[in-house]
Design a protein around this motif. Structure first.
Motif, PDB file in Angstrom:
ATOM      1  N   GLN A 147     -15.188  -3.558  45.417  1.00  0.00           N
ATOM      2  CA  GLN A 147     -16.134  -2.193  45.558  1.00  0.00           C
ATOM      3  C   GLN A 147     -15.587  -1.082  44.811  1.00  0.00           C
ATOM      4  N   GLU A 148     -16.243  -0.324  44.104  1.00  0.00           N
ATOM      5  CA  GLU A 148     -15.650   0.852  43.459  1.00  0.00           C
ATOM      6  C   GLU A 148     -15.337   2.087  44.523  1.00  0.00           C
ATOM      7  N   ALA A 189     -13.418   5.790  45.980  1.00  0.00           N
ATOM      8  CA  ALA A 189     -12.948   7.044  45.314  1.00  0.00           C
ATOM      9  C   ALA A 189     -12.314   7.569  46.696  1.00  0.00           C
ATOM     10  N   HIS A 238      -7.565   9.166  38.135  1.00  0.00           N
ATOM     11  CA  HIS A 238      -8.010   7.645  38.033  1.00  0.00           C
ATOM     12  C   HIS A 238      -9.335   7.884  37.450  1.00  0.00           C
ATOM     13  N   GLY A 250     -12.705   7.328  35.083  1.00  0.00           N
ATOM     14  CA  GLY A 250     -13.634   6.207  34.743  1.00  0.00           C
ATOM     15  C   GLY A 250     -13.415   5.733  33.355  1.00  0.00           C
ATOM     16  N   LYS A 256      -7.359  -0.453  34.289  1.00  0.00           N
ATOM     17  CA  LYS A 256      -8.665   0.113  35.031  1.00  0.00           C
ATOM     18  C   LYS A 256      -9.235  -0.979  35.764  1.00  0.00           C
ATOM     19  N   PRO A 286     -11.470  -2.813  38.984  1.00  0.00           N
ATOM     20  CA  PRO A 286     -12.919  -2.507  39.568  1.00  0.00           C
ATOM     21  C   PRO A 286     -12.853  -1.436  40.749  1.00  0.00           C
ATOM     22  N   THR A 287     -12.057  -1.407  41.446  1.00  0.00           N
ATOM     23  CA  THR A 287     -11.733  -0.418  42.596  1.00  0.00           C
ATOM     24  C   THR A 287     -11.734   1.032  42.138  1.00  0.00           C
ATOM     25  N   GLY A 288     -11.473   1.285  40.652  1.00  0.00           N
ATOM     26  CA  GLY A 288     -11.406   2.602  40.090  1.00  0.00           C
ATOM     27  C   GLY A 288     -10.120   2.928  40.127  1.00  0.00           C
ATOM     28  N   TYR A 299     -17.398   4.804  46.535  1.00  0.00           N
ATOM     29  CA  TYR A 299     -17.625   5.974  45.584  1.00  0.00           C
ATOM     30  C   TYR A 299     -19.065   6.956  45.901  1.00  0.00           C
ATOM     31  N   HIS A 343     -11.849   9.335  40.272  1.00  0.00           N
ATOM     32  CA  HIS A 343     -11.959   8.518  41.576  1.00  0.00           C
ATOM     33  C   HIS A 343     -11.138   9.337  42.517  1.00  0.00           C
TER      34      HIS A 343
END
Length: 268
Positions: free
Chosen positions: A3-4, A6, A79, A81, A96, A98-100, A165, A199
């Motif tokens: 999961q992304e 932040a 961090h 995008g 980079k 997937p979590t950010g 996020y 992020h």
């Protein structure tokens, strides 16, 4: 699928206790910067260093309500995008996730400094002893285990929050409205889209420039040219050079053998 996530830094809540700095040092086993000179300021370091990945910047000023005020701003990797550092790395040593999280792979990094030159926020630093680039990695290893980054886990003032996020964006918008109701009409969410969003999101009581942020920060278009055209051509050229050298060596070897054979024939 991961999961992304932040992180949110609410500047209005930060007390500059610097527990986040200590937690970062402890988790990553980073040594103290013993050579940092004391310049008569409360701020511990003038800037980030190869072994200090998060820093609370401390600035005195008069705020929007005409009151003396301290600004405490957590400084670390944003961090992005669309990270310029990763795109500009010739060794593809920056990933980079997937979590950010944007993470440097020390096994691949050669300390060329391209990430330093391309980062719009001036974050990465080159360790002169290891010849590697370093910066905050958002505690990606903790995130992968379902844990909160060490800095956010340690914050006692709720100035740091870590969540998915979309949830962080919602919390940030709510806080901005609260600040506006408290007399800060310029309160805003700092999340520059020129770098693909970040992020490490900030809630700011006043305009970004007040805190040294660049609202128009962007990943240079030239980086895409470098990443998609120049770097691949460079690799092809490098491969071609290797093939050329090997081919030349082979020709020389054949010529040497022929000369040996000719000499051998002349002796009979």
């Amino acid at each position: 699928m991961a999961q992304e996530m932040a992180m949110l830094h609410d500047i209005a809540r930060c007390s500059a206790c610097r527990a986040c700095m200590v937690a970062c040092k402890q988790w990553h086993e980073l040594p103290a910067d013993m050579s940092t000179p004391f310049e008569g300021q409360y701020q511990s370091h003038a800037d980030l260093t190869p072994t200090t990945w998060t820093l609370i910047r401390m600035t005195e000023r008069v705020d929007a309500q005409k009151k003396f005020h301290w600004d405490f701003v957590k400084t670390q990797c944003m961090h992005c995008g669309d990270p310029a550092c990763a795109k500009g790395c010739p060794e593809e040593a920056i990933d980079k996730l997937p979590t950010g999280a944007v993470v440097i792979n020390p096994e691949k990094c050669v300390g060329c400094g391209y990430c330093v030159a391309n980062c719009p926020f001036g974050i990465p630093k080159i360790n002169k002893e290891t010849h590697k680039s370093t910066k905050c990695d958002l505690c990606f290893d903790r995130i992968e285990e379902g844990m909160t980054p060490s800095c956010a886990k340690t914050c006692t003032a709720d100035a740091l929050q870590f969540a998915p996020y979309e949830e962080i964006e919602k919390i940030a918008r709510q806080r901005v409205q609260e600040l506006k109701n408290d007399g800060y009409p310029d309160a805003n969410v700092f999340n520059p889209q020129g770098v693909g969003g970040i992020h490490m999101i900030y809630v700011l009581p006043e305009k970004p420039e007040t805190y040294g942020f660049k609202p128009q920060a962007a990943t240079p278009n030239s980086i895409d040219v470098w990443k998609d055209i120049v770097r691949p051509l460079g690799k092809l050229a490098g491969a071609g050079a290797v093939v050329g050298v090997l081919g030349l060596a082979a020709v020389k070897g054949m010529m040497g053998k022929k000369n040996d054979d000719d000499h051998g024939k002349g002796e009979h």
